[in-house]
Enzyme design. Sequence first.
Site, mmCIF file in Angstrom:
data_model
loop_
_atom_site.group_PDB
_atom_site.id
_atom_site.type_symbol
_atom_site.label_atom_id
_atom_site.label_comp_id
_atom_site.label_asym_id
_atom_site.label_seq_id
_atom_site.Cartn_x
_atom_site.Cartn_y
_atom_site.Cartn_z
ATOM 1 C CB THR A 73 31.542 50.929 39.427
ATOM 2 O OG1 THR A 73 32.261 50.124 40.360
ATOM 3 C CG2 THR A 73 31.348 52.317 39.985
ATOM 4 C CG HIS B 277 22.353 49.260 50.570
ATOM 5 N ND1 HIS B 277 21.054 49.230 50.160
ATOM 6 C CD2 HIS B 277 23.078 48.795 49.531
ATOM 7 C CE1 HIS B 277 20.996 48.751 48.922
ATOM 8 N NE2 HIS B 277 22.209 48.488 48.512
ATOM 9 C CE LYS C 12 21.278 45.330 49.118
ATOM 10 N NZ LYS C 12 22.309 44.400 49.558
ATOM 11 C CB ILE D 182 33.700 43.625 45.696
ATOM 12 C CG1 ILE D 182 35.097 43.229 46.204
ATOM 13 C CG2 ILE D 182 33.231 44.942 46.339
ATOM 14 C CD1 ILE D 182 35.250 43.110 47.705
HETATM 15 C C1 LIG Z 1 22.381 44.891 39.849
HETATM 16 C C2 LIG Z 1 23.316 45.424 40.894
HETATM 17 C C3 LIG Z 1 22.843 46.296 41.874
HETATM 18 C C4 LIG Z 1 23.705 46.770 42.864
HETATM 19 N N1 LIG Z 1 23.267 47.727 43.730
HETATM 20 C C5 LIG Z 1 24.112 48.196 44.692
HETATM 21 C C6 LIG Z 1 23.690 49.226 45.574
HETATM 22 O O1 LIG Z 1 22.625 49.820 45.414
HETATM 23 N N2 LIG Z 1 24.532 49.587 46.573
HETATM 24 C C7 LIG Z 1 25.742 48.980 46.766
HETATM 25 O O2 LIG Z 1 26.410 49.290 47.733
HETATM 26 N N3 LIG Z 1 26.197 48.057 45.886
HETATM 27 C C8 LIG Z 1 25.425 47.664 44.851
HETATM 28 N N4 LIG Z 1 25.868 46.754 43.941
HETATM 29 C C9 LIG Z 1 27.243 46.269 44.059
HETATM 30 C C10 LIG Z 1 28.254 47.306 43.547
HETATM 31 O O3 LIG Z 1 27.857 47.839 42.316
HETATM 32 C C11 LIG Z 1 29.616 46.632 43.403
HETATM 33 O O4 LIG Z 1 29.924 45.983 44.609
HETATM 34 C C12 LIG Z 1 30.723 47.612 43.088
HETATM 35 O O5 LIG Z 1 30.396 48.414 41.997
HETATM 36 C C13 LIG Z 1 31.989 46.822 42.793
HETATM 37 O O6 LIG Z 1 33.009 47.723 42.447
HETATM 38 P P1 LIG Z 1 34.422 47.170 42.040
HETATM 39 O O7 LIG Z 1 35.310 48.329 41.883
HETATM 40 O O8 LIG Z 1 34.831 46.096 42.994
HETATM 41 O O9 LIG Z 1 34.174 46.390 40.660
HETATM 42 P P2 LIG Z 1 34.012 46.964 39.174
HETATM 43 O O10 LIG Z 1 33.272 48.210 39.129
HETATM 44 O O11 LIG Z 1 33.497 45.838 38.351
HETATM 45 O O12 LIG Z 1 35.508 47.292 38.752
HETATM 46 C C14 LIG Z 1 36.417 46.279 38.411
HETATM 47 C C15 LIG Z 1 37.197 46.746 37.213
HETATM 48 O O13 LIG Z 1 38.213 45.778 36.905
HETATM 49 C C16 LIG Z 1 38.410 45.776 35.520
HETATM 50 N N5 LIG Z 1 39.052 44.514 35.127
HETATM 51 C C17 LIG Z 1 38.546 43.261 35.231
HETATM 52 N N6 LIG Z 1 39.440 42.369 34.747
HETATM 53 C C18 LIG Z 1 40.526 43.085 34.332
HETATM 54 C C19 LIG Z 1 41.774 42.718 33.729
HETATM 55 N N7 LIG Z 1 42.099 41.445 33.455
HETATM 56 N N8 LIG Z 1 42.640 43.714 33.409
HETATM 57 C C20 LIG Z 1 42.345 45.022 33.674
HETATM 58 N N9 LIG Z 1 41.168 45.401 34.231
HETATM 59 C C21 LIG Z 1 40.290 44.444 34.572
HETATM 60 C C22 LIG Z 1 36.997 45.933 34.957
HETATM 61 O O14 LIG Z 1 37.035 46.444 33.642
HETATM 62 C C23 LIG Z 1 36.349 46.865 35.957
HETATM 63 O O15 LIG Z 1 36.350 48.211 35.515
HETATM 64 C C24 LIG Z 1 25.050 46.309 42.901
HETATM 65 C C25 LIG Z 1 25.524 45.467 41.889
HETATM 66 C C26 LIG Z 1 24.679 45.055 40.878
HETATM 67 C C27 LIG Z 1 25.213 44.231 39.759
#
Ligand SMILES: Cc1cc2nc3c(=O)[nH]c(=O)nc-3n(C[C@H](O)[C@H](O)[C@H](O)COP(=O)(O)OP(=O)(O)OC[C@H]3O[C@@H](n4cnc5c(N)ncnc54)[C@H](O)[C@@H]3O)c2cc1C
Length: 472
Positions: free
Chosen positions: A41, A49, A248, A333
């Site tokens: 994130t 999107h 994309k 995700i």
């Molecule tokens: C280059 C790029 C471009 C993107 N562009 C877009 C976009 O424009 N639009 C869109 O919709 N999506 C986009 N995405 C996807 C989007 O950013 C992600 O799908 C989203 O941020 C995922 O959120 P999350 O909460 O699942 O994961 P994260 O934000 O990774 O949160 C997971 C959390 O779990 C924690 N964690 C992991 N392991 C442990 C553990 N053992 N103990 C405690 N904590 C732990 C981590 O520290 C982290 O903070 C993009 C991704 C990338 C990389």
Amino acid sequence: MQDIVIIGAGIVGSFLAHDLSKYDLKVTVIDKENDIANGTTMANSAIIHTGYDPEDGTLKAELNVKGAKMYPEICKELKIDYQKCGAYVVACDKEEIKILDQLKKRADKRNIRAYYIEREEIIKNEANISDDVIEAISFPDTAIIYPWQCAIALMEEAVINGVDLILGEKVYKIHEKQGFFTVYTEKKAINTKVIINAAGCGAEKIANMIEKSPFHIVYKKGEYFVLSKQANKFVNHIIYPVPTKVGKGVLAVPTTHGNILLGPNSNICESEDLSTTSEGLEYVRNHLNRIVKNIPYHEVIRSYSGLRPTGNNGDFYIKPSYKNKNIIHLGCIDSPGLASAPAISAYVIQEYIKKCLDLLPKRKYVKRKAPPVMNQLCEKEKNDMVKTQPLYGKIVCKCEKISYQEIVDAIHSPCGAKTIKAIKKRVRPGMGKCQGGFCEIEVAKILSKELNIPLTQVLYDEKHSNLGTEAK
Ligand SMILES: Cc1cc2nc3c(=O)[nH]c(=O)nc-3n(C[C@H](O)[C@H](O)[C@H](O)COP(=O)(O)OP(=O)(O)OC[C@H]3O[C@@H](n4cnc5c(N)ncnc54)[C@H](O)[C@@H]3O)c2cc1C
């Protein structure tokens, strides 16, 4: 005993914490990082999107379309940034026009507004479109948000409503006993009835603590250039190439604060390595040239990268564990995870949490109060603020015009900023042209004073990222 432990405070964990805080439940969120939204994130394109891209029949398609429609109301309620800047997907030859036709059909089927525009119309709005572009589809409802602000605001409201947030502690072991689990961090052992695995790139490791993970993640790195606000008229819409099997493609994206992002590429990575590479950035340059021209590289102020936790079948993996229905895995995700996040949260609660726990609405739910943002106020409002609180008039970050008091507010907010990077994510000192060259030390001094710790103990971000050491 907790009802639910959410592992991960990214956008998905934050939406879940927020939505679950409306019920009479004991919820704890644990993240290994020292701040909310420090994983995927933290570094992405920040685009909501509309949902024309994912394949038919996938969870991605369903949740992206739903999530994108939920954002305007959520952002309005939380008083956070949401800009419908619109997007052009551009085609440079006949083959690419065929792909536009497929996207248009898909968009129509999903009730997403989309219309063809000819080159003459495109250049009226986008002077820097490449000479090769012949046609485009306009998606007027594509939007941008400020992902950290969104995750932080959601988590703040969750914490105000009783959610317990534990930062800087990594989950390393989970034990299952009769009827409940114990989640272990370096400092704590927390008993809980239900676990939500929202650990992003770490989700497979968490799943392996319980069973052989039913999903496999490949890290795909995406690298970007950031242009300063001086380049903010370079594009007005998000400019996409036509999508390919790889994704994309490389885009030009306006941000909610007036910068421009150029990127990303997509490179498989063995470890959670966030360095940028000259090859990756060269790829971005080469691919961008196809869709835009006159790129003001002299306005680059930073490069960064993010990691996509990509699954093996191209879709999100959102299912309970095979061993125990009270553990729900949110695996793979990757994009469009940000756009889908509100719908992912609603889906998980509806499909799974309701089957594990009784969800009774709280009698009283308290709304978060958004902090003042001085550079968005008119002169009169600014003067009134300074009269009551003079430190709103003391500017610390000259590039972004951030006052001393806004930094103090961020430190003492419900999920208070404890590091320089956490301040940067909340109020933006260090996000301008000087990238913190002038203000970083001032921010560190404010943190030292407000947290009552020596300057040498102020962290930039993670453990051991102290700015300096004691002089001997
Ligand atoms: C280059 C790029 C471009 C993107 N562009 C877009 C976009 O424009 N639009 C869109 O919709 N999506 C986009 N995405 C996807 C989007 O950013 C992600 O799908 C989203 O941020 C995922 O959120 P999350 O909460 O699942 O994961 P994260 O934000 O990774 O949160 C997971 C959390 O779990 C924690 N964690 C992991 N392991 C442990 C553990 N053992 N103990 C405690 N904590 C732990 C981590 O520290 C982290 O903070 C993009 C991704 C990338 C990389």
